[in-house]
Motif scaffolding. Structure first.
Motif, PDB file in Angstrom:
ATOM      1  N   LEU A   1       0.858  -1.241   0.010  1.00 49.97           N
ATOM      2  CA  LEU A   1       0.203  -0.008   0.072  1.00 49.97           C
ATOM      3  C   LEU A   1       0.920   1.408  -0.076  1.00 49.97           C
ATOM      4  O   LEU A   1       0.491   2.304  -0.577  1.00 49.97           O
ATOM      5  CB  LEU A   1      -0.944  -0.170   1.134  1.00 49.97           C
ATOM      6  N   THR A   2       2.073   1.096   0.849  1.00 47.97           N
ATOM      7  CA  THR A   2       2.787   2.463   0.797  1.00 47.97           C
ATOM      8  C   THR A   2       3.954   2.278  -0.203  1.00 47.97           C
ATOM      9  O   THR A   2       4.850   3.138  -0.093  1.00 47.97           O
ATOM     10  CB  THR A   2       3.537   2.491   2.113  1.00 47.97           C
ATOM     11  N   ALA A   3       4.154   1.113  -1.004  1.00 50.81           N
ATOM     12  CA  ALA A   3       5.186   1.209  -2.100  1.00 50.81           C
ATOM     13  C   ALA A   3       5.341   2.518  -2.843  1.00 50.81           C
ATOM     14  O   ALA A   3       4.329   3.084  -3.146  1.00 50.81           O
ATOM     15  CB  ALA A   3       4.983   0.010  -2.868  1.00 50.81           C
TER      16      ALA A   3
ATOM     17  N   THR B   1       3.874   8.570   5.954  1.00 48.10           N
ATOM     18  CA  THR B   1       4.598   9.368   6.731  1.00 48.10           C
ATOM     19  C   THR B   1       5.378   8.526   7.675  1.00 48.10           C
ATOM     20  O   THR B   1       6.633   8.520   8.028  1.00 48.10           O
ATOM     21  CB  THR B   1       3.662  10.203   7.530  1.00 48.10           C
ATOM     22  N   ALA B   2       4.630   7.503   8.554  1.00 43.61           N
ATOM     23  CA  ALA B   2       5.457   6.480   9.270  1.00 43.61           C
ATOM     24  C   ALA B   2       6.589   5.630   8.610  1.00 43.61           C
ATOM     25  O   ALA B   2       7.872   5.431   8.917  1.00 43.61           O
ATOM     26  CB  ALA B   2       4.372   5.340   9.906  1.00 43.61           C
ATOM     27  N   ARG B   3       6.233   5.252   7.233  1.00 45.99           N
ATOM     28  CA  ARG B   3       7.219   4.602   6.483  1.00 45.99           C
ATOM     29  C   ARG B   3       8.397   5.509   5.834  1.00 45.99           C
ATOM     30  O   ARG B   3       9.551   5.155   6.183  1.00 45.99           O
ATOM     31  CB  ARG B   3       6.581   4.095   5.044  1.00 45.99           C
ATOM     32  N   GLU B   4       8.078   6.772   5.675  1.00 49.97           N
ATOM     33  CA  GLU B   4       9.226   7.637   5.470  1.00 49.97           C
ATOM     34  C   GLU B   4      10.115   7.932   6.655  1.00 49.97           C
ATOM     35  O   GLU B   4      11.490   8.082   6.463  1.00 49.97           O
ATOM     36  CB  GLU B   4       8.515   9.097   5.106  1.00 49.97           C
ATOM     37  N   LEU B   5       9.484   7.895   7.988  1.00 49.61           N
ATOM     38  CA  LEU B   5      10.417   8.315   9.089  1.00 49.61           C
ATOM     39  C   LEU B   5      11.017   6.952   9.707  1.00 49.61           C
ATOM     40  O   LEU B   5      11.477   6.983  10.574  1.00 49.61           O
ATOM     41  CB  LEU B   5       9.396   8.947  10.078  1.00 49.61           C
ATOM     42  N   GLY B   6      10.575   5.652   8.846  1.00 49.31           N
ATOM     43  CA  GLY B   6      11.157   4.511   9.320  1.00 49.31           C
ATOM     44  C   GLY B   6      10.671   4.165  10.768  1.00 49.31           C
ATOM     45  O   GLY B   6      10.893   3.491  11.559  1.00 49.31           O
TER      46      GLY B   6
ATOM     47  N   TYR C   1     -12.026  -1.223   1.791  1.00 51.42           N
ATOM     48  CA  TYR C   1     -11.424  -0.257   2.257  1.00 51.42           C
ATOM     49  C   TYR C   1     -10.520   0.651   1.433  1.00 51.42           C
ATOM     50  O   TYR C   1      -9.360   0.471   1.056  1.00 51.42           O
ATOM     51  CB  TYR C   1     -10.403  -0.738   3.391  1.00 51.42           C
ATOM     52  N   PRO C   2     -11.081   1.784   0.769  1.00 51.99           N
ATOM     53  CA  PRO C   2     -10.787   2.614  -0.038  1.00 51.99           C
ATOM     54  C   PRO C   2      -9.742   3.841   0.603  1.00 51.99           C
ATOM     55  O   PRO C   2      -9.949   4.139   1.700  1.00 51.99           O
ATOM     56  CB  PRO C   2     -11.923   3.418  -0.925  1.00 51.99           C
ATOM     57  N   PHE C   3      -8.678   4.188  -0.305  1.00 52.71           N
ATOM     58  CA  PHE C   3      -7.834   5.198   0.278  1.00 52.71           C
ATOM     59  C   PHE C   3      -7.334   6.001  -1.013  1.00 52.71           C
ATOM     60  O   PHE C   3      -7.318   5.705  -2.133  1.00 52.71           O
ATOM     61  CB  PHE C   3      -6.263   4.522   0.863  1.00 52.71           C
ATOM     62  N   CYS C   4      -7.233   7.292  -0.410  1.00 53.87           N
ATOM     63  CA  CYS C   4      -6.781   8.187  -1.617  1.00 53.87           C
ATOM     64  C   CYS C   4      -5.622   8.861  -0.828  1.00 53.87           C
ATOM     65  O   CYS C   4      -5.436   8.917   0.486  1.00 53.87           O
ATOM     66  CB  CYS C   4      -7.921   9.103  -2.225  1.00 53.87           C
ATOM     67  N   ASP C   5      -5.001   9.839  -1.828  1.00 53.96           N
ATOM     68  CA  ASP C   5      -3.830  10.562  -1.370  1.00 53.96           C
ATOM     69  C   ASP C   5      -3.920  11.357   0.241  1.00 53.96           C
ATOM     70  O   ASP C   5      -3.221  11.498   0.841  1.00 53.96           O
ATOM     71  CB  ASP C   5      -3.195  11.455  -2.401  1.00 53.96           C
TER      72      ASP C   5
ATOM     73  N   LEU D   1      -3.857   6.673   5.054  1.00 50.14           N
ATOM     74  CA  LEU D   1      -2.625   6.317   4.155  1.00 50.14           C
ATOM     75  C   LEU D   1      -1.599   7.343   4.444  1.00 50.14           C
ATOM     76  O   LEU D   1      -0.708   6.983   4.321  1.00 50.14           O
ATOM     77  CB  LEU D   1      -3.539   6.547   2.626  1.00 50.14           C
ATOM     78  N   VAL D   2      -1.908   8.743   4.740  1.00 49.42           N
ATOM     79  CA  VAL D   2      -1.002   9.541   5.054  1.00 49.42           C
ATOM     80  C   VAL D   2      -0.153   9.291   6.252  1.00 49.42           C
ATOM     81  O   VAL D   2       0.871   9.247   6.262  1.00 49.42           O
ATOM     82  CB  VAL D   2      -1.817  11.141   5.242  1.00 49.42           C
TER      83      VAL D   2
END
Lengths: 360, 778
Positions: B66-68, B113-118, B99-103, B108-109
């Protein structure tokens, strides 16, 4: 003033309401406005707390767009079918905003550019030459000078060249008076409310350049049955009183008549279950009033004084067929597929006269 | 305009925002750009060890996908299970929840954000399997447009009752003087609260308002307890956790008597597992306007707000794009209009007490400035611009999309061969199993899946339907799978896809023929949810249609629909009133349509026969109305000759011995009538009642007199038309006609013999004339 004249201007008729609103109004006012946009909205749509009667019954958003447009420097064009209160709203908006609804130009095929800009008192002109005394300002020029609202009724009835005289006025907010070697600029608060009939386009369509100077607000036909019944009954009784007549009008008759108008106008039954053919002619509330009033006259002068479905049907035929006789097919079809199945004395009276239609 | 995502400008978020038992709780409204920005800002400021998000905890394995980096929103997590049923049915679709997600979905944000910050991020809500189990247990059949009851919807505490969900939010909004909850949210939150702290606090208060108005169910209590249990069992100190949940859940956690205890053996938590797929989603599907849940009425508009930073910027972007859209549809529009519209939008916002223009102001300003007051002029382009057409892209799809899975499963259960060689399949629709096969194949056809083609001609006629037999040609190709995968964008099931394909055709103001065809397809695909729309569309199309032939055909098709209804769950009482109306309209239009040219007369005649059949066959149609209008038409001077002949034949004037009708017939066959017209009259009459005409000596006498009085030149001129007229006679009819004719000729000869020594024409010569007319075509 009101006792002496047939119809006083809005600012006179509604003087108390306008004063109450002014006392209440603490919101910011655009330059040149007597009331804030919110107060103008209350004047038009009514407010129970301030004891302001509604002048227009309909979509609040449309009135808000109209008011917001006038608060900008773009002009307002109210469009709609005949009998949808365009002139009424225009008059009341002007009265609320600048306390003057009389700066009006009535558009006709004979309207000239002089009536839009200015003309001359020719006696003075010849005696004194061009001067402020001999200049006769148009309502628009007066509105520009005083920062008020000018009204232009039935703008599309004017020829295109005359309409287009407005383009430069609306763009530059100025009128050049070469004879006096000056240009008159509009004061803040100046704007124009125009009206146009979407059914009858008049002499010419508006040019694209002129259209772009306006924001358009369409005022639709009344769609609420009870509201329209109230308007039809009230207006008919006013007209009967003016003619010093007393005719019994049953609620069943008013409801049936207004139902016929609404269903033919909307192209479907009020319960939404069945489509019906719409005639090409206008089926406005004003027409409904006219039909009912005409029926009352028939009943009074040629009947027993009680108006019924037969009286109304005779006027209805004329109202529907006034532009195109083939519209009677729509009425015939409506009577066969809808009216025939309904209970009620008036429905039966309407249906039974439909055979008489076939002989027309 | 530079398109960059702007996060909140605050570098530090005060740590005194919503804390529940030490946990940083982010109360969200789903698909809110402002909340999404605030969520990102808070996570960056707090830098927790763990981010827990309201989402199905059995889908954690898909968070990476989902966060790729190459995953493009809108996306949806689709959870599904195969149904358990005994009989194969075209309607036995998988149970699904989306379970829909948009930007700008806060969830999803938060994940991104969590992925970006590890930072570790997990879903913490009850498993999707439990949601599906709950639906099945409460016997709630999801509508074709029903989406997830969980995070995809707004942050309501009891999302299992869609109608209840609306009333809670709208009730709260209306209490505060707004028309609906969407406008209320936009006015008080999305446009008004710039400070993320204040926004989150006010959202939390809104959540408290909602739960105070609503009685929590056992299901809600289970969800809340389950989510908080994930917090407690995470092993992470509370102050190092950020919990992103719907505002109502956040408010529930903060209640003094809240407990996270729940039965780990609760039946819902023991449900058989669900499968997942991460699949592309689309803005149209996300839009509330298309009937999907998730409460986002204008996905592209809010996407613009997310990308450009504010609703005001989104308004400007939409109005600017509207210029080109209006030009593309042929309207005059310029950027000056866009400028004026934007100014008006801002004025309206001020009048309505909003700091920025938003959704409603954009629409109202567009109507006034671009549409010249007419909403319909801007409706389509605005809808496209504000809803958008974006389709997401999933980085991978390990499991078949549901429509594809359904196709293979149903084909197997319904014993429909899947081969790459063409195969014929014949169905007798008297058998229930064949009906299910028919429905399945028709739905594939409507969904434009290249697999099955109906061979028995166009099955859009009464005759086809009455026979209740179908022949299909089946052939699988790789395109079949491609089309099935693509179709998943339109629906979860073939039924949904077929509905979405047919529904717009019914909504368009099209010709009666096309609307009838769409209505018939709805019946053939057994989509009762469309029958109401089909009825209205047919009604409206028939109103617009003043052509008798078209109305008669439509009446016949509707009668066929009713006849076919037994096999397709069509209730007679549903379509019967419509048939009565169309029939009545057709009757009333006969006279006006009868005044036509020769070519049109054939179509009118065909319609007359159809309507005559219906009038006498169906007891609920008013036969008298048809007969009355038929008679009036026949006796009318303006009716075309063929139509008059057809009408007289249908009226059975020969048997009825109706003087007025006989006079009409004689008039049409009189010397004053042009021969071409008389020939057309004869053709119409013989088409309707050839047998009766041939048997009626008086009528044969009249025909004979007409033919005999024609001068040679006119006879030759009329000959082709006369031959065409008599070509309708059967051998049986010819026998009777000959018999009558010979008797008449004998009488003629005898009468002539009394007057003249020799007859003008011999019997053989007379016979020869008639032979040219009839027998040469037999």
């Amino acid at each position: 003033m009101q006792a002496d004249v047939i119809r006083a201007p809005v600012e006179a008729r509604c003087q108390e309401e306008l004063q109450r609103l002014q006392a209440w109004d603490t919101y910011p006012k655009p330059a040149g406005w007597n009331l804030s946009p919110r107060a103008v909205e209350k004047f038009i749509l009514g407010d129970a707390d301030l004891n302001i009667k509604p002048k227009y019954i309909g979509d609040r958003d449309r009135i808000q767009v109209a008011i917001a447009t006038l608060a900008s420097d773009r002009a307002l064009l109210l469009v709609g079918e005949p009998g949808t209160a365009k002139s009424w709203v225009s008059e009341h908006l002007s009265a609320a905003i600048c306390n003057d609804s009389k700066l009006t130009i009535q558009g006709t095929a004979g309207t000239t550019e002089d009536q839009i800009k200015y003309s001359w008192n020719y006696a003075l002109l010849m005696a004194e030459g061009p001067s402020d005394r001999s200049l006769v300002p148009s309502p628009i020029l007066t509105a520009m000078r005083e920062g008020r609202i000018a009204r232009f009724e039935e703008i599309t009835r004017c020829v295109a060249e005359v309409q287009d005289a407005l383009i430069s006025i609306l763009s530059e907010k100025a009128i050049a008076i070469p004879e006096l070697e000056r240009i008159e600029y509009a004061k803040r608060g100046f704007n124009i409310i125009a009206t146009a009939n979407t059914r009858d386009r008049g002499v010419n369509e508006m040019s694209s350049a002129l259209k772009r100077r306006f924001n358009f607000v369409e005022l639709p036909v009344l769609s609420d049955l009870q509201q329209e019944m109230a308007v039809v009954r009230q207006r008919t009784q006013e007209m009967l009183a003016e003619h010093e007549l007393q005719t019994d009008i049953s609620n069943e008759l008013v409801e049936t008549l207004v139902t016929v108008f609404q269903e033919l106008r909307q192209g479907q039954t009020l319960d939404g279950e069945q489509k019906v053919k719409t005639p090409s002619t206008v089926m406005s509330t004003a027409e409904a009033v006219s039909v009912l009033f005409g029926g009352c006259l028939l009943a009074t002068h040629f009947g027993e004084g009680v108006v019924n479905g037969q009286h109304v049907m005779r006027l209805l035929v004329g109202a529907i067929a006034k532009e195109d006789k083939s519209d009677l097919e729509a009425l015939t079809e409506y009577l066969e597929t809808v009216a025939k199945k309904r209970d009620g004395r008036v429905w039966k009276e309407l249906y039974e006269t439909h055979r008489w239609l076939k002989s027309l | 305009m530079e398109r960059t995502v702007r996060d909140a400008s605050l570098a530090q978020v005060a740590l005194s925002t919503v804390r529940v038992r030490g946990v940083h709780v982010v109360p969200v409204r789903h698909h809110s750009p402002a909340i999404a920005r605030a969520t990102a800002a808070l996570i960056r400021a707090v830098r927790p060890r763990l981010v827990l998000i309201e989402g199905p905890s059995d889908a954690n394995h898909l968070i990476d996908a989902l966060t790729a980096p190459d995953a493009v929103a809108p996306l949806a997590l689709l959870a599904y299970r195969q149904p358990q049923a005994r009989q194969a049915s075209a309607d036995l679709a998988p149970e699904v929840v989306f379970y829909p997600f948009c930007d700008y979905s806060p969830e999803l944000v938060a994940l991104r954000t969590a992925r970006e910050l590890g930072i570790e991020a997990r879903f913490c809500d009850i498993p999707a399997a439990a949601v599906l189990e709950h639906r099945e247990a409460t016997d709630e059949a999801p509508s074709p447009t029903d989406e997830s009851p969980a995070p995809s919807a707004s942050a309501e505490p009891a999302p299992h009752a869609p109608e209840y969900r609306l009333s809670v939010y709208d009730r709260v909004a209306q209490r505060m003087g707004f028309d609906d909850s969407e406008e209320w949210w936009e006015c008080l939150f999305e446009t008004a609260l710039r400070d993320p702290n204040e926004l989150l606090l006010r959202t939390f208060e809104w959540g408290q308002l909602v739960i105070s108005d609503f009685e929590s169910s056992d299901y809600d209590a289970l969800r809340n307890a389950y989510m908080w249990k994930r917090v407690e069992e995470s092993g992470v100190p509370p102050e190092q956790i950020v919990l992103v949940v719907g505002a109502a859940h956040a408010a529930a956690f903060a209640l003094p008597d809240f407990r996270a205890e729940h039965d780990p053996n609760h039946p819902l938590l023991q449900a058989r597992p669900a499968d997942f797929v991460l699949m592309p989603y689309s803005f149209p599907r996300l839009s509330e306007q298309l009937g999907y849940g998730a409460g986002n009425r204008a996905p592209q508009f809010y996407q613009d707000a997310w990308e450009f930073g504010s609703l005001e910027d989104a308004t400007l972007a939409t109005l600017t794009r509207l210029v080109n859209s209006m030009k593309l549809q042929g309207d005059v529009a310029s950027h000056a209009d866009a400028i004026e519209a934007f100014r008006l939008a801002k004025q309206l916002a001020a009048l309505r007490g909003k700091p920025q223009p938003g959704y409603r102001e954009t629409i109202d300003a567009a109507i006034a400035a671009f549409g010249r007051g007419q909403a319909e002029r801007v409706e389509k382009p605005l809808k496209r611009l504000m809803i958008g057409e974006r389709i997401g892209r999933a980085p991978q799809s390990e499991v078949q999309p549901p429509v594809q899975a359904e196709f293979y499963r149903l084909a197997h259960e319904l014993r429909i061969p899947i081969k790459d060689d063409p195969t014929d399949l014949r169905l007798n629709l008297a058998e229930p199993h064949a009906v299910q096969q028919s429905i399945f194949l028709h739905r594939l056809a409507v969904a434009q899946i290249p697999f099955a083609e109906l061979q028995s001609g166009e099955a859009a006629t009464y005759g086809q339907m009455a026979r209740l037999r179908e022949k299909w040609r089946l052939q699988w190709t790789p395109l079949t799978d491609v089309a099935l995968a693509e179709a998943s964008v339109y629906g979860n099931t073939l039924r949904e896809v077929a509905t979405r394909k047919i529904e717009p055709r019914l909504a368009q103001r099209d010709t009666l023929v096309r609307v009838s065809a769409a209505a018939l397809e709805a019946v053939l695909c057994e989509l009762p949810e469309l029958y109401g729309t089909a009825l209205q569309a047919l009604d409206e199309a028939s109103i617009r249609d003043a052509d008798f032939a078209s109305l008669a055909r439509a009446a016949y098709q509707i009668a066929g629909l009713i006849e076919y209804g037994a096999a397709r769950a069509v209730q007679q009482e549903m379509f019967e009133p419509l048939l009565q109306r169309v029939y009545t309209r057709a009757c009333l239009h006969l006279l006006s349509s009868s005044d036509c040219g020769e070519d049109e007369a054939r179509a009118v005649g065909e319609g007359m026969q159809l309507l005559h059949e219906l009038a006498h066959k169906l007891p609920y149609l008013e036969t008298g109305l048809w007969m009355e209008n038929l008679r009036e038409t026949v006796l009318s001077e303006r009716a075309q000759a063929y139509v008059v002949g057809m009408g007289l034949g249908l009226l059975g004037f020969m048997r009825a011995r109706d003087e007025e009708l006989w006079r009409c017939a004689k008039r049409m066959l009189s010397p004053a009538t042009p021969p071409e017209q008389a020939a057309q009259f004869l053709e119409g009459l013989l088409h309707a009642q050839s047998g009766a005409a041939a048997r009626s000596r008086p009528f044969v006498q009249t025909m004979h007199e007409f033919v005999m009085q024609l001068p040679d030149a006119l006879f030759l001129q009329a000959l082709p038309m006369l031959r065409r007229a008599f070509s309708k006679l059967s051998n049986h009819d010819i026998h009777y006609l000959t018999d009558n004719l010979l008797r008449i000729i004998d009488d003629d000869v005898a009468a002539q013999a009394e007057v003249e020594a020799e007859p003008l024409l011999s019997r053989e010569e007379l016979e020869h004339i008639w032979a040219q007319l009839a027998w040469m075509e037999s």
